[in-house]
Design a protein around this motif. Sequence first.
Motif, PDB file in Angstrom:
ATOM      1  N   ALA A  36       0.814  -1.216   0.000  1.00  0.00           N
ATOM      2  CA  ALA A  36       0.000   0.000   0.000  1.00  0.00           C
ATOM      3  C   ALA A  36       0.841   1.256   0.000  1.00  0.00           C
ATOM      4  N   ASN A  38      -0.370   5.337   0.351  1.00  0.00           N
ATOM      5  CA  ASN A  38      -1.603   6.071   0.609  1.00  0.00           C
ATOM      6  C   ASN A  38      -2.071   6.838  -0.620  1.00  0.00           C
ATOM      7  N   ASP A  88      -2.073  -0.013   7.936  1.00  0.00           N
ATOM      8  CA  ASP A  88      -1.393   1.267   8.158  1.00  0.00           C
ATOM      9  C   ASP A  88       0.013   1.066   8.730  1.00  0.00           C
TER      10      ASP A  88
END
Length: 228
Positions: A36, A38, A88
């Motif tokens: 990932a 963001n 996250d």
Amino acid sequence: MMRSAPKYLVPVALLALACTLVSAYDPSPLQDFCVAINSSTSAGIVCEWKFCKDPKVVTANDFFFPGLQIPGNTANRLGSNVTLVNVDKLPGLNTLGISLARIDFAPYGLNPPHTHPRGTEIIVVAEGTLYVGFVTSNTDNKLFTKVLNKGDVFVFPIGLIHFQFNVGKTNAVAFAGLSSQNPGVITIANAVFGSNPPINPDVLTKAFQVDKNVVNYLQKQFCSDNRN
Ligand SMILES: *[C@@H]1O[C@H](CO)[C@@H](O)[C@H](O)[C@H]1NC(C)=O
Ligand SMILES: *[C@@H]1O[C@H](CO)[C@@H](O)[C@H](O)[C@H]1NC(C)=O
């Protein structure tokens, strides 16, 4: 006649819809991995829809999180602490539908009734003795409980309200796998009595069939600047 919405609202609305659709459940991966990075838009929306990092620059560290041997600080009102390793904290989890948590308990510490809207949870007790349970939905609100010792495993089905209570005189530690890269958590007392802004006390007085003073008291306990 309907007035048309300002033009800039349309892309924002579409994007919000896209976020809602793709974050409803973890999608199946369409590639080996999608580390990932963001995504945010000029409108400032950040949602669970993540871009993939260029695979050429992905390294082992994108799949790595150090430090789950470190206990969370349980010096709070509940005597528990959850350290969640979700997307996250570990970007390599993106699209894989899984995450991990460490849960620490002081003696008689409680992880209070809560639900994970997007994940089933399976725990293993590494240390101590936990009294755990979950309640089924309104068909019968049946309670299932168990006392777990070191090495014992228990599963909390997705969405159901559950809790873990340290009934031993020593610290306890459990590790939990969750079936989402971002399972989410709704702590019942905090959500109901500590929402921001507060739910109208008349609503809670009727819902819980108690005196308004009880509701006022509970709202004071759980107001957002008084959580720990
Ligand atoms: C949980 O532990 C971490 C690490 O010690 C700490 O930063 C955090 O404030 C603790 N959370 C609560 C709710 O006590
Ligand atoms: C993405 O954003 C979240 C929330 O703002 C933050 O906690 C996380 O560290 C960010 N991750 C990356 C890979 O930048």
